[in-house]
Design an enzyme around this catalytic site. Structure first.
Site: not given
Length: 419
Positions: A107, A226
């Site tokens: 990310g 996450d």
């Protein structure tokens, strides 16, 4: 010659000797000494103050002056406890971050593999944050601080870091089999075949043990926030290791939940209360674990796939099969006869218990471990919290020549009340 009325008055006067020089009195000499001492003390105090201010400034600069959201834990205030590596050394080891050493992209930057030139001949992975990514810097520092404190066989081991100028680099153990999602959802069917049921169950159990350590057994209580298949890495023997603690949060011993205005995670794995209200707890990770469990059993991803003539994502599909008392249709076809039916059914059952709408209805990870390791009767699951349904809408279109009916599809996310 100076005449004195008595001896005691001598100390208040000056006199000149034969060479016309002024001879200071005893009291004047003491005053001069006091002045010199005061100056020396002032200079010393000022020097110490400058050293303290310089140290504080350098420490603040090292931390990157990263703003904290309200309610953040104090992990960012702690010093980094991992070995620091020189940026030039890492550049040389990665051949200036060449594409042939790149493993993938996360990310906030790229991940590279280094063989034997950085840490005692060891293969390591290097995660380099993209420049000008303020949130990425914060997440990097969070990961460094937390990983320095966490040690478990089902967590990826972080070996060091680099902080130099705008560069933020994390060095951790290399996982040759990459991530779980590359096996389950890769381009080749053969990659899923490599994961027979025994290996899949071992992965499920390993992830559960890693989460139990984070939630209960470590000296810190960590909420990952996450958890997903791409953040589960596999070693040489396909043992799972939870990775990427960039958005993880630390709880105090008695803290049960927290609230944030910044929801960080991946849709499809986030619990309803977190995605909608920003409320997270250990039960948020339990929801994510439930999704992963169902993905491992089915070999299908929860997001992006809709089942023919049903309009549901994986979670909706699993719930529909459960209500129809036909849950074995969820099992990945490539598993064939490599599994025990009762064991697979129990895993599906546990997965559905983990994804229930209300956090209090979900089991904690200690209970999940017990459910996976014994054959006690399990409670019946309630309707899941997030179902994605594709609803057909019929629209009539007219023209001067003919009338035709056409249908279009809309994707809606529905939050269903538990029944």
């Amino acid at each position: 010659m100076v005449h004195l009325e008595d001896k005691e008055q001598y100390i208040f006067y000056e006199y000149r000797d034969s060479s016309n020089k002024t001879i200071p009195s005893e009291e004047s000499s003491k005053d001069e000494q006091r002045r010199k001492l005061a100056v020396a003390i002032s200079v010393s105090f000022f020097s110490v103050l400058m050293i303290v201010l310089t140290f504080y400034w350098r420490k603040k600069k090292l931390r990157g002056n990263i703003p904290q959201e309200k309610g953040d834990d104090e992990a960012h205030e702690e010093k980094l406890e991992l070995p620091l590596f020189d940026f030039t050394t890492i550049v040389h080891a990665t051949n200036n971050f060449s594409s042939d050493k790149r493993l993938g992209q996360g990310g906030f930057g790229h991940v590279y593999m280094i063989q034997g030139t950085l840490i005692d001949g060891q293969e390591v992975a290097v995660k380099r944050l993209a420049h000008k990514s303020g949130q990425g810097v914060r997440e990097f520092k969070n990961e460094v601080i937390l990983c320095a404190k966490l040690q478990h066989r089902n967590l990826v081991k972080v070996l060091g870091c680099c902080i130099q100028g705008e560069e933020r680099i994390l060095i951790y153990e290399y996982m040759p089999n990459k991530s779980l999602d590359s096996f389950l959802f890769g381009m080749f069917y053969s990659s899923r075949e490599l994961l027979d049921w025994m290996k899949r169950f071992n992965i499920i159990f390993g992830i559960a043990r890693g989460l139990l350590y984070l939630h209960q057994d470590s000296r810190l209580r960590i909420i990952h926030r996450d958890l997903k298949t791409s953040n589960i890495l596999l070693d040489n023997e396909l043992n799972p290791k939870i990775s990427d603690f960039g958005v993880a949060r630390m709880f105090t011993e008695n803290q049960m939940e927290a609230n944030t205005k910044i929801v960080a995670g991946t849709y499809g794995y986030m619990a309803p209360e977190y995605a909608i209200e920003g409320i997270f707890s250990t039960k948020s990770d339990v929801f994510s674990f439930g999704i992963i469990l169902l993905e491992i059993v089915s070999g299908r991803k929860n997001t992006g796939i809709f089942y023919p003539n049903q309009g549901f994502n994986l979670l909706g599909h699993a719930w529909r099969l459960w209500k129809e008392e036909n849950p074995m249709k969820l099992v990945d076809a490539c598993l064939e006869d490599t599994f025990t039916i009762s064991e697979v059914l129990r895993c599906i059952h546990i997965g559905l218990l983990c994804v229930q709408l209300h956090p209090e209805d979900r089991p904690n990870m200690a209970s999940v471990i017990l459910m996976l390791t014994n054959e006690n009767t399990l409670p019946q699951p309630k309707e899941p919290g997030f179902l994605i349904e594709r609803t057909p809408i019929i629209e009539e279109q007219s023209s001067s020549k003919n009338m035709t009916n056409s249908s279009t599809n809309e994707v809606t996310v529905t939050l269903l009340d538990a029944r």
